[in-house]
Design a protein around this motif. Structure first.
Motif, PDB file in Angstrom:
ATOM      1  N   SER A 106       0.819  -1.215   0.000  1.00 50.89           N
ATOM      2  CA  SER A 106       0.000   0.000   0.000  1.00 50.89           C
ATOM      3  C   SER A 106       0.849   1.261   0.000  1.00 50.89           C
ATOM      4  O   SER A 106       0.345   2.352  -0.292  1.00 50.89           O
ATOM      5  CB  SER A 106      -0.944   0.005   1.196  1.00 50.89           C
ATOM      6  OG  SER A 106      -0.232   0.136   2.415  1.00 50.89           O
ATOM      7  N   LEU A 107       2.124   1.129   0.298  1.00 53.57           N
ATOM      8  CA  LEU A 107       3.005   2.302   0.252  1.00 53.57           C
ATOM      9  C   LEU A 107       3.050   2.897  -1.145  1.00 53.57           C
ATOM     10  O   LEU A 107       3.280   4.095  -1.302  1.00 53.57           O
ATOM     11  CB  LEU A 107       4.414   1.925   0.697  1.00 53.57           C
ATOM     12  CG  LEU A 107       4.608   1.552   2.163  1.00 53.57           C
ATOM     13  CD1 LEU A 107       6.043   1.076   2.379  1.00 53.57           C
ATOM     14  CD2 LEU A 107       4.287   2.712   3.078  1.00 53.57           C
ATOM     15  N   LYS A 108       2.846   2.082  -2.171  1.00 58.03           N
ATOM     16  CA  LYS A 108       2.950   2.550  -3.551  1.00 58.03           C
ATOM     17  C   LYS A 108       1.716   3.325  -4.009  1.00 58.03           C
ATOM     18  O   LYS A 108       1.737   3.945  -5.064  1.00 58.03           O
ATOM     19  CB  LYS A 108       3.172   1.354  -4.478  1.00 58.03           C
ATOM     20  CG  LYS A 108       4.518   0.683  -4.257  1.00 58.03           C
ATOM     21  CD  LYS A 108       4.770  -0.422  -5.269  1.00 58.03           C
ATOM     22  CE  LYS A 108       3.898  -1.618  -5.026  1.00 58.03           C
ATOM     23  NZ  LYS A 108       4.238  -2.754  -5.933  1.00 58.03           N
ATOM     24  N   ASN A 109       0.640   3.250  -3.242  1.00 61.68           N
ATOM     25  CA  ASN A 109      -0.560   4.023  -3.566  1.00 61.68           C
ATOM     26  C   ASN A 109      -0.231   5.503  -3.464  1.00 61.68           C
ATOM     27  O   ASN A 109       0.173   5.980  -2.410  1.00 61.68           O
ATOM     28  CB  ASN A 109      -1.667   3.656  -2.577  1.00 61.68           C
ATOM     29  CG  ASN A 109      -2.977   4.380  -2.858  1.00 61.68           C
ATOM     30  OD1 ASN A 109      -3.007   5.441  -3.475  1.00 61.68           O
ATOM     31  ND2 ASN A 109      -4.061   3.800  -2.384  1.00 61.68           N
ATOM     32  N   PRO A 110      -0.363   6.276  -4.549  1.00 62.68           N
ATOM     33  CA  PRO A 110       0.069   7.677  -4.531  1.00 62.68           C
ATOM     34  C   PRO A 110      -0.874   8.622  -3.793  1.00 62.68           C
ATOM     35  O   PRO A 110      -0.562   9.806  -3.639  1.00 62.68           O
ATOM     36  CB  PRO A 110       0.117   8.034  -6.018  1.00 62.68           C
ATOM     37  CG  PRO A 110      -0.920   7.165  -6.641  1.00 62.68           C
ATOM     38  CD  PRO A 110      -0.858   5.865  -5.872  1.00 62.68           C
ATOM     39  N   ASN A 111      -1.994   8.125  -3.331  1.00 65.87           N
ATOM     40  CA  ASN A 111      -2.973   8.978  -2.654  1.00 65.87           C
ATOM     41  C   ASN A 111      -2.660   9.075  -1.167  1.00 65.87           C
ATOM     42  O   ASN A 111      -3.264   8.388  -0.336  1.00 65.87           O
ATOM     43  CB  ASN A 111      -4.381   8.443  -2.870  1.00 65.87           C
ATOM     44  CG  ASN A 111      -4.775   8.457  -4.337  1.00 65.87           C
ATOM     45  OD1 ASN A 111      -4.519   9.437  -5.050  1.00 65.87           O
ATOM     46  ND2 ASN A 111      -5.369   7.381  -4.801  1.00 65.87           N
ATOM     47  N   TYR A 112      -1.721   9.950  -0.837  1.00 64.50           N
ATOM     48  CA  TYR A 112      -1.353  10.172   0.547  1.00 64.50           C
ATOM     49  C   TYR A 112      -2.275  11.220   1.163  1.00 64.50           C
ATOM     50  O   TYR A 112      -2.910  12.016   0.457  1.00 64.50           O
ATOM     51  CB  TYR A 112       0.115  10.596   0.638  1.00 64.50           C
ATOM     52  CG  TYR A 112       1.069   9.421   0.595  1.00 64.50           C
ATOM     53  CD1 TYR A 112       1.011   8.468  -0.420  1.00 64.50           C
ATOM     54  CD2 TYR A 112       2.031   9.240   1.590  1.00 64.50           C
ATOM     55  CE1 TYR A 112       1.875   7.379  -0.440  1.00 64.50           C
ATOM     56  CE2 TYR A 112       2.901   8.161   1.573  1.00 64.50           C
ATOM     57  CZ  TYR A 112       2.823   7.240   0.557  1.00 64.50           C
ATOM     58  OH  TYR A 112       3.679   6.165   0.540  1.00 64.50           O
ATOM     59  N   ASP A 113      -2.335  11.229   2.482  1.00 69.11           N
ATOM     60  CA  ASP A 113      -3.315  12.052   3.180  1.00 69.11           C
ATOM     61  C   ASP A 113      -2.878  13.506   3.342  1.00 69.11           C
ATOM     62  O   ASP A 113      -3.705  14.420   3.278  1.00 69.11           O
ATOM     63  CB  ASP A 113      -3.581  11.459   4.570  1.00 69.11           C
ATOM     64  CG  ASP A 113      -4.083  10.033   4.507  1.00 69.11           C
ATOM     65  OD1 ASP A 113      -3.589   9.177   5.293  1.00 69.11           O
ATOM     66  OD2 ASP A 113      -4.962   9.752   3.672  1.00 69.11           O
ATOM     67  N   TYR A 114      -1.626  13.725   3.604  1.00 69.42           N
ATOM     68  CA  TYR A 114      -1.115  15.071   3.864  1.00 69.42           C
ATOM     69  C   TYR A 114       0.165  15.289   3.063  1.00 69.42           C
ATOM     70  O   TYR A 114       0.941  14.354   2.849  1.00 69.42           O
ATOM     71  CB  TYR A 114      -0.819  15.261   5.366  1.00 69.42           C
ATOM     72  CG  TYR A 114      -2.028  15.092   6.248  1.00 69.42           C
ATOM     73  CD1 TYR A 114      -2.243  13.901   6.933  1.00 69.42           C
ATOM     74  CD2 TYR A 114      -2.960  16.119   6.368  1.00 69.42           C
ATOM     75  CE1 TYR A 114      -3.358  13.736   7.737  1.00 69.42           C
ATOM     76  CE2 TYR A 114      -4.080  15.962   7.177  1.00 69.42           C
ATOM     77  CZ  TYR A 114      -4.270  14.775   7.845  1.00 69.42           C
ATOM     78  OH  TYR A 114      -5.378  14.612   8.635  1.00 69.42           O
TER      79      TYR A 114
END
Length: 125
Positions: A106-114
């Motif tokens: 899931s680290l590769k998911n580019p949708n980070y929160d902040y």
């Protein structure tokens, strides 16, 4: 709410090193995975490196493997990106980002929160 502030960018020559820092606010740093992204002019933003909230998992883009190292210091609420053997193609605006309790793939998911505001890295040839 998590606020992120990057520092450490600059103008260097090919082969030099830089260490970027990302300092966060709040007391929940150790609940967030941290990622470093970059965006060069005319190119899409790409994930360069990430580290899980536990610190036990890391991810690197192929273009930086063996040259960049991501780390975190939970006592200092800070994530780092050590960049060695820099190349002109590493020139970009570098952003740090936080994602709640991510590990593994899931680290590769580019949708980070902040997201931080970015720090410029320029590598001259």
């Amino acid at each position: 709410q998590v606020q992120l502030v990057e520092s450490g960018g600059g103008l260097v020559q090919t082969g030099d090193s830089l260490r970027l820092s990302c300092t966060t606010s709040g007391r929940t740093f150790n609940s967030y995975a941290m990622g470093w992204f970059r965006q060069a002019p005319g190119k899409e933003r790409e994930l360069v490196a990430a580290i899980s909230y536990t610190g036990g998992t890391t991810y690197y883009a192929d273009s930086v493997k063996g040259r960049f190292t991501i780390s975190r210091d939970n006592a200092k609420n800070t994530a780092y990106l050590q960049m060695n053997s820099l190349k002109p193609e590493d020139t970009a605006l570098y952003y740090c980002a936080a994602a709640y309790r991510r590990i593994g793939s899931s680290l590769k998911n580019p949708n980070y929160d902040y997201w931080g505001q970015g720090t410029q890295v320029t590598v001259s040839s």
